[in-house]
Design a protein around this motif. Structure first.
Motif, short mmCIF file in Angstrom:
data_model
loop_
_atom_site.label_atom_id
_atom_site.label_comp_id
_atom_site.label_asym_id
_atom_site.label_seq_id
_atom_site.Cartn_x
_atom_site.Cartn_y
_atom_site.Cartn_z
N GLU A 5 24.58 -15.06 -28.64
CA GLU A 5 25.00 -16.39 -29.07
C GLU A 5 23.94 -17.45 -28.82
OE1 GLU A 5 28.73 -17.28 -27.25
OE2 GLU A 5 29.88 -15.91 -28.55
N ARG A 6 23.04 -17.21 -27.87
CA ARG A 6 21.99 -18.19 -27.58
C ARG A 6 20.94 -18.26 -28.69
NH1 ARG A 6 20.86 -16.33 -21.31
NH2 ARG A 6 22.79 -17.16 -20.39
N LEU A 7 20.86 -17.21 -29.48
CA LEU A 7 19.86 -17.19 -30.55
C LEU A 7 20.35 -18.01 -31.74
CD1 LEU A 7 18.81 -13.41 -30.61
CD2 LEU A 7 17.85 -15.27 -29.25
N ASP A 8 19.47 -18.79 -32.32
CA ASP A 8 19.84 -19.55 -33.53
C ASP A 8 19.24 -18.91 -34.77
OD1 ASP A 8 17.21 -20.09 -33.06
OD2 ASP A 8 17.42 -22.29 -32.98
N PHE A 9 18.98 -17.60 -34.67
CA PHE A 9 18.42 -16.85 -35.80
C PHE A 9 18.89 -15.40 -35.69
CE2 PHE A 9 15.41 -17.18 -32.30
CZ PHE A 9 15.16 -15.85 -31.99
N PRO A 10 18.97 -14.69 -36.79
CA PRO A 10 19.39 -13.28 -36.76
C PRO A 10 18.23 -12.39 -36.34
CG PRO A 10 18.93 -13.93 -39.01
CD PRO A 10 18.78 -15.18 -38.17
N LEU A 11 18.54 -11.23 -35.80
CA LEU A 11 17.53 -10.23 -35.49
C LEU A 11 17.52 -9.19 -36.59
CD1 LEU A 11 18.01 -9.66 -31.64
CD2 LEU A 11 16.27 -11.03 -32.80
N VAL A 12 16.42 -9.12 -37.31
CA VAL A 12 16.30 -8.23 -38.46
C VAL A 12 15.20 -7.21 -38.20
CG1 VAL A 12 15.91 -8.07 -40.94
CG2 VAL A 12 17.05 -10.10 -39.98
N PHE A 13 15.51 -5.94 -38.39
CA PHE A 13 14.55 -4.86 -38.20
C PHE A 13 14.26 -4.23 -39.56
CE2 PHE A 13 16.81 -5.49 -34.32
CZ PHE A 13 15.94 -5.19 -33.28
N ALA A 14 12.98 -4.04 -39.87
CA ALA A 14 12.60 -3.44 -41.15
C ALA A 14 12.13 -2.01 -40.91
CB ALA A 14 11.49 -4.26 -41.81
N PHE A 15 12.65 -1.09 -41.70
CA PHE A 15 12.25 0.32 -41.63
C PHE A 15 11.50 0.66 -42.91
CE2 PHE A 15 16.02 -0.16 -39.04
CZ PHE A 15 15.65 0.47 -37.86
N THR A 16 10.29 1.12 -42.77
CA THR A 16 9.49 1.48 -43.94
C THR A 16 9.52 2.99 -44.13
OG1 THR A 16 7.49 1.60 -42.59
CG2 THR A 16 7.97 -0.51 -43.64
N GLY A 17 9.92 3.41 -45.32
CA GLY A 17 9.99 4.84 -45.59
C GLY A 17 11.24 5.48 -45.01
N ASN A 18 11.38 6.78 -45.28
CA ASN A 18 12.55 7.52 -44.80
C ASN A 18 12.13 8.89 -44.29
OD1 ASN A 18 15.35 7.60 -44.28
ND2 ASN A 18 15.66 8.88 -46.09
N GLY A 19 10.94 8.94 -43.67
CA GLY A 19 10.46 10.20 -43.11
C GLY A 19 11.07 10.48 -41.75
N ASN A 20 10.54 11.48 -41.07
CA ASN A 20 11.09 11.88 -39.78
C ASN A 20 11.06 10.75 -38.76
OD1 ASN A 20 11.69 14.50 -40.61
ND2 ASN A 20 9.66 15.27 -40.05
N VAL A 21 9.95 10.02 -38.72
CA VAL A 21 9.83 8.93 -37.73
C VAL A 21 10.85 7.84 -38.02
CG1 VAL A 21 8.32 7.18 -36.75
CG2 VAL A 21 7.38 9.42 -37.36
N SER A 22 10.95 7.45 -39.28
CA SER A 22 11.89 6.40 -39.64
C SER A 22 13.33 6.83 -39.37
CB SER A 22 11.73 6.03 -41.12
OG SER A 22 12.64 5.03 -41.50
N ARG A 23 13.65 8.07 -39.69
CA ARG A 23 15.02 8.54 -39.45
C ARG A 23 15.34 8.57 -37.96
NH1 ARG A 23 13.84 12.15 -43.78
NH2 ARG A 23 13.40 13.86 -42.33
N GLY A 24 14.37 8.96 -37.13
CA GLY A 24 14.60 8.93 -35.69
C GLY A 24 14.82 7.53 -35.18
N ALA A 25 14.01 6.58 -35.67
CA ALA A 25 14.16 5.18 -35.26
C ALA A 25 15.52 4.64 -35.68
CB ALA A 25 13.04 4.35 -35.85
N GLN A 26 15.94 4.97 -36.91
CA GLN A 26 17.23 4.47 -37.40
C GLN A 26 18.39 5.06 -36.61
OE1 GLN A 26 17.64 4.24 -41.80
NE2 GLN A 26 15.45 4.75 -41.84
N GLU A 27 18.25 6.30 -36.15
CA GLU A 27 19.32 6.91 -35.37
C GLU A 27 19.57 6.13 -34.09
OE1 GLU A 27 20.11 11.21 -33.20
OE2 GLU A 27 19.15 11.20 -35.18
N ILE A 28 18.51 5.67 -33.43
CA ILE A 28 18.66 4.85 -32.23
C ILE A 28 19.18 3.46 -32.60
CG2 ILE A 28 17.46 3.80 -30.28
CD1 ILE A 28 17.79 6.82 -30.05
N PHE A 29 18.65 2.89 -33.66
CA PHE A 29 19.07 1.57 -34.13
C PHE A 29 20.56 1.53 -34.41
CE2 PHE A 29 19.89 -1.20 -37.84
CZ PHE A 29 19.51 -2.43 -37.32
N HIS A 30 21.09 2.61 -34.97
CA HIS A 30 22.51 2.65 -35.35
C HIS A 30 23.44 2.70 -34.14
CE1 HIS A 30 21.43 4.33 -39.61
NE2 HIS A 30 21.25 3.02 -39.49
#
Length: 277
Positions: free
Chosen positions: A225-250
């Motif tokens: 609530e202290r933030l006056d902006f959203p936190l947005v994460f960008a994932f480039t591609g859908n390879g193994n590294v990206s899928r692993g990162a998204q699994e933690i992000f989710h």
């Protein structure tokens, strides 16, 4: 990491089946059952704790008549005594070995001629920094198996059997959360991301996931609530590294967006109880 109890070896988790086939094939091969396998002490960087074989893999090999020598290490995730208990000999001398395994590039000066080596060399793409290693392998007439080239059917485009991109994604996302907490604090915002640690500090993957999930519960309860902006994460591609990162992000309360939605999100007022990807 989920397979190893608080451990980190090269073949664990998705590589468990591959390792089992490896140990069975060596033990069953009539010409290899009396051979000697060596495990090097990793020297590529001071943070490396992984090992190419776990003690229980060594136990299988020894049971099938394979001699195993292990270079001593004070940084390896497994204790020297664990390998000894599995039947291996801990020694600095790997010269009796026919096959030598590592995780990352070994010390060029310690390469033994006319042996078989297995490790990640990072030469397949013509990496300039590792050409000296490749030249040395050729000079010493070493038979070399690069994990990056071990594929299901042997074809160049077939799926890899030894791949760690997904784990790189896990670690990268965990480390990103930890760094984000520090960056936001430097800008005057205290957030629950400060309660995360670097990936290598967790006992195992489950502990890291639990820590991220706890951050998620705080976010859902309004901790941003202290933030006056959203936190947005960008994932480039859908390879193994990206899928692993998204699994933690989710593990965090999240909403996935189209880039076209970003202006409206930025203009939104009020607290955000989600992160966005």
């Amino acid at each position: 990491l989920k397979v190893c109890p608080a451990r980190a070896c090269t073949f664990c988790h998705t590589m468990k089946a591959t390792s089992a086939r490896f140990t069975r094939s060596i033990g069953a091969h009539r010409n290899l059952s009396s051979k000697t396998i060596g495990i090097v002490n990793e020297c590529y960087n001071k943070w490396e704790r992984r090992a190419p074989l776990c003690p229980w893999h060594v136990k299988e090999l020894v049971k099938d008549g394979v001699n195993v020598l292990v270079e001593p290490s004070t940084s390896r995730i497994f204790l020297d005594q664990e390998y000894q208990a599995a039947g291996a000999k801990v020694t600095k001398d790997l010269s009796p070995c026919d096959i030598i395994l590592g995780v990352k590039q070994p010390d060029i000066a310690k390469l033994l001629p006319s042996r078989t080596y297995l490790f990640f060399a990072h030469v397949i793409k013509g990496q300039q920094e590792n050409r000296a290693l490749l030249d040395k392998l050729l000079e010493l007439k070493i038979r070399f198996f690069d994990y990056e080239c071990i594929r299901e059917t042997g074809g160049r485009t077939a799926p890899r059997l030894v791949a760690f991109g997904k784990f790189a994604g896990f670690a990268g996302m965990i480390n990103t959360f930890q760094a984000l907490g520090q960056k936001l604090l430097a800008h005057g915002y205290s957030t629950p991301f400060l309660n995360t640690s670097s990936a290598y500090m967790y006992r195992d993957l489950r502990a890291a996931e639990q820590a991220v999930a706890a951050v998620g519960r705080d976010i859902a309860a309004g901790a941003l609530e202290r933030l006056d902006f959203p936190l947005v994460f960008a994932f480039t591609g859908n390879g193994n590294v990206s899928r692993g990162a998204q699994e933690i992000f989710h593990l965090l309360p999240h909403r996935m967006l189209d880039p076209a939605d970003l202006p409206a999100l930025r203009a939104r007022r009020g607290a955000h109880r989600h992160v966005y990807g």
